[in-house]
Design a protein around this motif. Sequence first.
Motif, PDB file in Angstrom:
ATOM      1  N   TYR A   5      41.689 -33.457  -0.929  1.00 48.81           N
ATOM      2  CA  TYR A   5      41.280 -34.708  -0.289  1.00 48.81           C
ATOM      3  C   TYR A   5      39.785 -34.895  -0.504  1.00 48.81           C
ATOM      4  CZ  TYR A   5      45.868 -34.537   1.906  1.00 48.81           C
ATOM      5  OH  TYR A   5      47.228 -34.491   2.111  1.00 48.81           O
ATOM      6  N   ALA A 147      41.906 -41.318   5.382  1.00 44.22           N
ATOM      7  CA  ALA A 147      43.210 -40.726   5.063  1.00 44.22           C
ATOM      8  C   ALA A 147      44.137 -40.703   6.266  1.00 44.22           C
ATOM      9  CB  ALA A 147      43.021 -39.310   4.522  1.00 44.22           C
ATOM     10  N   ASP A 150      45.294 -44.307   7.116  1.00 40.20           N
ATOM     11  CA  ASP A 150      46.269 -44.732   6.119  1.00 40.20           C
ATOM     12  C   ASP A 150      47.628 -44.091   6.403  1.00 40.20           C
ATOM     13  OD1 ASP A 150      47.072 -46.197   3.915  1.00 40.20           O
ATOM     14  OD2 ASP A 150      46.313 -44.757   2.447  1.00 40.20           O
ATOM     15  N   ARG A 181      42.368 -49.283   3.128  1.00 39.86           N
ATOM     16  CA  ARG A 181      43.222 -49.312   1.943  1.00 39.86           C
ATOM     17  C   ARG A 181      42.433 -49.317   0.640  1.00 39.86           C
ATOM     18  NH1 ARG A 181      48.252 -47.773   1.869  1.00 39.86           N
ATOM     19  NH2 ARG A 181      48.872 -49.378   0.368  1.00 39.86           N
ATOM     20  N   ALA A 184      43.942 -47.956  -2.637  1.00 37.75           N
ATOM     21  CA  ALA A 184      45.394 -47.801  -2.517  1.00 37.75           C
ATOM     22  C   ALA A 184      46.106 -48.756  -3.468  1.00 37.75           C
ATOM     23  CB  ALA A 184      45.833 -48.080  -1.076  1.00 37.75           C
ATOM     24  N   GLN A 189      53.068 -47.053   0.610  1.00 36.51           N
ATOM     25  CA  GLN A 189      52.695 -46.086   1.635  1.00 36.51           C
ATOM     26  C   GLN A 189      52.087 -44.856   0.985  1.00 36.51           C
ATOM     27  OE1 GLN A 189      56.460 -45.138   3.529  1.00 36.51           O
ATOM     28  NE2 GLN A 189      55.835 -46.084   5.432  1.00 36.51           N
ATOM     29  N   CYS A 190      51.103 -44.262   1.628  1.00 37.36           N
ATOM     30  CA  CYS A 190      50.625 -42.974   1.158  1.00 37.36           C
ATOM     31  C   CYS A 190      51.684 -41.913   1.456  1.00 37.36           C
ATOM     32  CB  CYS A 190      49.286 -42.617   1.790  1.00 37.36           C
ATOM     33  SG  CYS A 190      49.319 -42.310   3.559  1.00 37.36           S
ATOM     34  N   ARG A 302      48.357 -38.157  -0.572  1.00 35.95           N
ATOM     35  CA  ARG A 302      47.974 -39.569  -0.558  1.00 35.95           C
ATOM     36  C   ARG A 302      48.779 -40.430  -1.528  1.00 35.95           C
ATOM     37  NH1 ARG A 302      42.598 -41.861   0.508  1.00 35.95           N
ATOM     38  NH2 ARG A 302      43.995 -43.098   1.825  1.00 35.95           N
ATOM     39  N   HIS A 303      48.127 -40.995  -2.542  1.00 40.49           N
ATOM     40  CA  HIS A 303      48.813 -41.926  -3.442  1.00 40.49           C
ATOM     41  C   HIS A 303      49.156 -41.303  -4.792  1.00 40.49           C
ATOM     42  CE1 HIS A 303      48.033 -45.028  -0.494  1.00 40.49           C
ATOM     43  NE2 HIS A 303      46.777 -44.631  -0.457  1.00 40.49           N
ATOM     44  N   ASP A 306      55.228 -39.548  -4.289  1.00 40.27           N
ATOM     45  CA  ASP A 306      56.100 -40.169  -3.294  1.00 40.27           C
ATOM     46  C   ASP A 306      57.108 -39.157  -2.775  1.00 40.27           C
ATOM     47  OD1 ASP A 306      55.290 -42.985  -3.161  1.00 40.27           O
ATOM     48  OD2 ASP A 306      55.918 -43.079  -5.260  1.00 40.27           O
TER      49      ASP A 306
END
Length: 404
Positions: A5, A147, A150, A181, A184, A189-190, A302-303, A306
């Motif tokens: 992060y 973070a 989010d 965001r 993003a 969604q993160c 995070r991004h 998924d």
Amino acid sequence: MDDLYDEAARERLVPEPPKRVDAPIRTAFERDRARVVHAAASRRLAAKTQVVGPQSDDFVRNRLTHSLEVAQVARDLSRALGSQPDIAETAALAHDLGHPPFGHNGERVLAEVGEACGGFEGNAQTLRLLTRLEAKTDGAGLNLTRATLDACTKYPWPRTDAHSVKFGVYADDRPVFDWMRTGAPGERQCLEAQVMDLADDVAYSVHDVEDGVVADRVDLTSFDTAAVWQTVRDWYLPHAGDDALDATLADLRAVGSWPATPYDGSRRSLAALKNLTSDLIGRFCGAVQHATLAAADGPLVRHAADLVVPQRTRLEIAVLKGIAAHYVMRTDDRVALMERQRELLAELVAELLERGPDALDRPFADDWGAAADDAGRLRVVLDQVASLTDQSAVARHAALTGRA
């Protein structure tokens, strides 16, 4: 895992001075968690409806106990995936903070009466609480990291024609939302928010059934599958066919701890029910963990990735949710109670709008004075009502109207 992060993930809207040298050493995300735990809105969850009202029985869950259970599921799954568990846990602890009295039932009322100021949505209200209404940092609420905020955002988009029911931010909260965001990709969604979202589904699908069993509303050994399947389609999966749902139920009944005899209130029966909830949570989270790790080609933060939820797991969760919905939320006594709750909240909003700041708590009276127009004052009233517990909403209504 903290090194996954970056500084942008740790950034706060309002910069904070370094902590005292004698203060405990904590990461930015551990501080976020502590701020949510100590927030006044967290304490109020203890007196807010989950499924069965919080005063109806000592055993059943309220929004606070539900949030603690979601947090445990989210933390364990996040740790297994290699993401930062403090972020997922904090998001889970915060996920219901914006719920008004009487849960989703109250949410629908406030959405209707609040149309003139952009409506009401519990998740958008959560963002508002975290970034504005909770008192920690002037002008920034709890001043959480980017973070963590989010991760708390289940619906990372504003209200639009495409998102008229579920959305994550009101118009006047867009500046902090846009800051949060930054970087993003669109409305995605993160990963940590996806973990929170799944943990919520897992916890309430299993625990609402458990509460229904203990309240003698649900018998897992015998129920009307045709009626439950229709509820599943009405509420959760519109296109789920009977054959798929029948097969899903057969898979659930094959779980070793699925009961063979009705619940009788004994310690043995309660222990068996607890074993079932534990087995189901492990089953769902294990399936998601394996599917997600198998599909991952980078760090699960995070991004960058998924969550992968297998279709079988989605169906199993929906079946449990359908059982609880049919035998608890759709019963005649529950429907009648929900109608009375809606009337009470609508009347309460009308009374507060009529009386103005003299009927509001001091922080909201100050907000009323700062509001620029009628829409702003309506938003203040919705903030006030949403802050109430079930019992305090009933008491405030009685005090203002003179009717019990």
